[in-house]
Design an enzyme around this catalytic site. Structure first.
Site, PDB file in Angstrom:
ATOM      1  N   GLU A  35     -23.183   9.202  14.675  1.00  0.00           N
ATOM      2  CA  GLU A  35     -23.017   8.458  15.918  1.00  0.00           C
ATOM      3  C   GLU A  35     -23.265   9.396  17.087  1.00  0.00           C
ATOM      4  O   GLU A  35     -22.687  10.480  17.146  1.00  0.00           O
ATOM      5  CB  GLU A  35     -21.596   7.889  15.990  1.00  0.00           C
ATOM      6  CG  GLU A  35     -21.330   7.079  17.229  1.00  0.00           C
ATOM      7  CD  GLU A  35     -19.965   6.429  17.200  1.00  0.00           C
ATOM      8  OE1 GLU A  35     -19.838   5.382  16.525  1.00  0.00           O
ATOM      9  OE2 GLU A  35     -19.034   6.953  17.825  1.00  0.00           O
ATOM     10  N   THR A  66     -23.779   4.985  20.996  1.00  0.00           N
ATOM     11  CA  THR A  66     -22.660   4.230  21.557  1.00  0.00           C
ATOM     12  C   THR A  66     -23.032   3.522  22.849  1.00  0.00           C
ATOM     13  O   THR A  66     -24.040   3.817  23.485  1.00  0.00           O
ATOM     14  CB  THR A  66     -21.444   5.139  21.822  1.00  0.00           C
ATOM     15  OG1 THR A  66     -21.808   6.092  22.811  1.00  0.00           O
ATOM     16  CG2 THR A  66     -20.977   5.818  20.570  1.00  0.00           C
ATOM     17  N   ALA A  69     -17.626   1.655  27.610  1.00  0.00           N
ATOM     18  CA  ALA A  69     -16.718   0.540  27.908  1.00  0.00           C
ATOM     19  C   ALA A  69     -17.359  -0.381  28.943  1.00  0.00           C
ATOM     20  O   ALA A  69     -17.861   0.064  29.971  1.00  0.00           O
ATOM     21  CB  ALA A  69     -15.383   1.080  28.409  1.00  0.00           C
ATOM     22  N   GLY A 126     -15.895  -4.635  22.104  1.00  0.00           N
ATOM     23  CA  GLY A 126     -15.916  -3.675  23.200  1.00  0.00           C
ATOM     24  C   GLY A 126     -14.583  -3.589  23.911  1.00  0.00           C
ATOM     25  O   GLY A 126     -13.685  -4.420  23.724  1.00  0.00           O
ATOM     26  N   ALA A 171      -4.207  -5.924  16.550  1.00  0.00           N
ATOM     27  CA  ALA A 171      -4.054  -6.942  15.505  1.00  0.00           C
ATOM     28  C   ALA A 171      -2.594  -7.354  15.376  1.00  0.00           C
ATOM     29  O   ALA A 171      -1.691  -6.522  15.470  1.00  0.00           O
ATOM     30  CB  ALA A 171      -4.570  -6.410  14.173  1.00  0.00           C
ATOM     31  N   ASP A 177      -5.805  -8.767  10.708  1.00  0.00           N
ATOM     32  CA  ASP A 177      -6.930  -7.858  10.905  1.00  0.00           C
ATOM     33  C   ASP A 177      -7.999  -8.100   9.838  1.00  0.00           C
ATOM     34  O   ASP A 177      -9.196  -8.136  10.143  1.00  0.00           O
ATOM     35  CB  ASP A 177      -6.433  -6.416  10.874  1.00  0.00           C
ATOM     36  CG  ASP A 177      -7.431  -5.439  11.465  1.00  0.00           C
ATOM     37  OD1 ASP A 177      -8.046  -5.762  12.501  1.00  0.00           O
ATOM     38  OD2 ASP A 177      -7.580  -4.351  10.890  1.00  0.00           O
TER      39      ASP A 177
END
Length: 195
Positions: A35, A66, A69, A126, A171, A177
């Site tokens: 990533e 990525t 936000a 997100g 969750a 979840d």
């Protein structure tokens, strides 16, 4: 510095004492991905591309880029993904979120990726910038499962979604979840990934 082939180095690293043996005597090498964060400066861009060149011979299943936000790095993410397509043998997976965006805007980004040859998306709900509570955009996709279904309407993307072995912090329960993960897979995701 060692000059052993990258695959041999990976195999040595995977079988070394830092990683416990796989259960049941499984000897397969697991698929790996990397990533990347889109660079903010020219110096960081040079550093990122030096890193990419060193990791490319390891032949990961894919590399993801990525998406900040609220989509705050959208253009830098897009530029990095397009450069990966043009200049490497790696398969890029572009992060795409639905927070703070209309369905039309998200679909437009997805079409841009498809037109550029990007076939793998990491679909995420997100996070809101600054850690504010999540609120669905009135004209947006509500959750990652909705985003996955929308992406499948745009094109036949290979879609990864997030999984949380430790349970997502928002969750209601571990069972809730898992139900959410199942909704994402039922909507058309190809795999679930975690860090």
């Amino acid at each position: 510095m060692s000059h052993e082939p990258p695959r041999a180095a990976l195999q040595r690293w995977l079988s070394g004492p830092r990683i416990a043996p796989l259960p049941g005597g499984i000897q397969a090498v697991p698929d790996i991905s990397f990533e990347f964060f889109p660079p903010k400066t020219e110096a960081l861009e040079a550093q990122l591309w030096a890193c990419i060149r060193r990791l490319e011979p390891l032949a990961p299943q894919f590399v993801s880029v990525t998406y900040g936000a609220g989509g705050s790095t959208q253009e830098r993410t897009h530029a990095t993904v397009l450069r990966l397509v043009r200049e490497t043998s790696l398969i890029p997976a572009a992060h795409l979120t639905c927070v703070g965006a209309t369905r039309g805007a998200v679909d437009d980004v997805a079409r841009r990726y498809w037109d550029a040859g990007v076939r793998h998306i990491v679909a995420l709900r997100g996070d809101v910038p600054g850690g504010a509570p999540y609120q669905t955009h009135p004209d947006g996709y509500a959750f990652a499962s909705d985003l996955v279904a929308g992406l499948k309407r745009v094109a036949d993307f290979d879609i990864s979604v997030a999984a949380y072995p430790e349970t997502h912090p928002q969750a209601a329960s571990p069972a809730a979840d898992l139900d959410n993960l199942k909704r994402k897979l039922d909507a058309g995701a190809n795999r679930a990934i975690t860090q």
